[in-house]
Design an enzyme around this catalytic site. Sequence first.
Site, mmCIF file in Angstrom:
data_model
loop_
_atom_site.group_PDB
_atom_site.id
_atom_site.type_symbol
_atom_site.label_atom_id
_atom_site.label_comp_id
_atom_site.label_asym_id
_atom_site.label_seq_id
_atom_site.Cartn_x
_atom_site.Cartn_y
_atom_site.Cartn_z
ATOM 1 N N TYR A 77 35.316 -39.176 -41.940
ATOM 2 C CA TYR A 77 35.358 -38.043 -41.007
ATOM 3 C C TYR A 77 35.839 -38.578 -39.667
ATOM 4 O O TYR A 77 35.126 -39.296 -38.966
ATOM 5 C CB TYR A 77 33.961 -37.425 -40.904
ATOM 6 C CG TYR A 77 33.906 -36.077 -40.199
ATOM 7 C CD1 TYR A 77 35.059 -35.435 -39.754
ATOM 8 C CD2 TYR A 77 32.694 -35.439 -40.005
ATOM 9 C CE1 TYR A 77 35.002 -34.205 -39.131
ATOM 10 C CE2 TYR A 77 32.620 -34.198 -39.373
ATOM 11 C CZ TYR A 77 33.775 -33.599 -38.940
ATOM 12 O OH TYR A 77 33.716 -32.377 -38.316
ATOM 13 N N LYS B 116 39.010 -36.478 -43.467
ATOM 14 C CA LYS B 116 38.638 -35.195 -42.856
ATOM 15 C C LYS B 116 38.825 -35.346 -41.355
ATOM 16 O O LYS B 116 38.360 -36.335 -40.771
ATOM 17 C CB LYS B 116 37.175 -34.906 -43.189
ATOM 18 C CG LYS B 116 36.608 -33.671 -42.525
ATOM 19 C CD LYS B 116 35.184 -33.411 -42.992
ATOM 20 C CE LYS B 116 34.726 -32.070 -42.475
ATOM 21 N NZ LYS B 116 33.616 -32.132 -41.572
HETATM 22 O O1 LIG Z 1 30.369 -31.754 -40.906
HETATM 23 C C1 LIG Z 1 30.438 -30.509 -40.969
HETATM 24 O O2 LIG Z 1 29.496 -29.792 -41.289
HETATM 25 C C2 LIG Z 1 31.748 -29.900 -40.692
HETATM 26 O O3 LIG Z 1 32.413 -30.314 -39.806
HETATM 27 C C3 LIG Z 1 32.262 -28.873 -41.576
HETATM 28 C C4 LIG Z 1 32.263 -27.493 -41.048
HETATM 29 O O4 LIG Z 1 32.339 -26.683 -42.194
HETATM 30 C C5 LIG Z 1 33.430 -27.162 -40.117
HETATM 31 O O5 LIG Z 1 34.602 -27.377 -40.784
HETATM 32 C C6 LIG Z 1 33.271 -25.721 -39.640
HETATM 33 O O6 LIG Z 1 32.436 -25.525 -38.714
HETATM 34 O O7 LIG Z 1 33.893 -24.814 -40.212
#
Ligand SMILES: O=C([O-])C(=O)C[C@H](O)[C@@H](O)C(=O)[O-]
Length: 301
Positions: free
Chosen positions: A140, A166
């Site tokens: 990430y 990601k």
């Molecule tokens: O670590 C996390 O929960 C994220 O960054 C994923 C989330 O789903 C993000 O993409 C969002 O807020 O839509």
Amino acid sequence: MTPQEIKAALGAGLLSFPVTHFDAERKFHPESYRRHVEWLSGFDAPVLFAAGGTGEFFSLSPKEIPGIVAAAKEAAGKTAIVSGCGFGTEIGVELARAVEKSGADGILLLPHYLIDAPQEGLFVHVKQICQSVGIGVMVYNRDNSVLAVDTLTRLCDECPNLIGFKDGTGDIGLIRQITATMGDRLTYLGGMPTAELFAEAYLGAGFTTYSSAVFNFVPGLAVEFYKALRAGNRARCEEILRDFFYPFMAIRNRRKGYAVAAIKAGVRLQGFDAGRVRPPLDDLTAQEEDMLATLIAPWKR
Ligand SMILES: O=C([O-])C(=O)C[C@H](O)[C@@H](O)C(=O)[O-]
């Protein structure tokens, strides 16, 4: 799942990060969590991420995470489960091994704890996590853990199970350089807060898919947006952005941490006993929760 199998699953559709449910003492609440994951796995998500950012990874003890992964696996049916992993290298390696034993189909390595680090340190950190498990790993990329293209290339050469990238930087120049350089060696996942707000730009930069936090409480709408986007139906995407995502963004922007707390409030409003967020986050006020209830009324289950 093998690393190549989870890589393919990640690229097969819309992804999401279930919130972690807590009871009144803010301890993990497995029954409610399983009910929620079971509901979500009935929609079109090939992979769900247990104990990710939206799952309050940063507020969980490493000891709690394997149990959360096991609960998600029990409830998810055929949907694959990727576990959050992170902190420093020592804790990260222990955690990676523990969630692999709990049945995780892959690992998402969140940024390490607190400090800025040079590229060489990030390289060794990611490499040691990858080499500690047989399952697929995705990094990430955000905050204090942004990988330069050269670092990512070296990691891909040395770690066959590094299968995903990601991004949460929003740096379109950097991510385009990465997709142009690494091609299909990795699966690319857009992960900005409320990813739909950026999804079109990320797809344009060569990303494979994105993760939707709002999928937690309006999965039908999240899937509809994803399908409209993939079909090139810009008019429908813009309608959903105007009707739902921009008003949601206005609530989310009212206080720090609401990118997670507003999602958990939405899950409660859909009738799940998800509990409150753990500190250092704070919950929406009653008035803000009413605003969210009005917004999601057309999509009540
Ligand atoms: O670590 C996390 O929960 C994220 O960054 C994923 C989330 O789903 C993000 O993409 C969002 O807020 O839509």
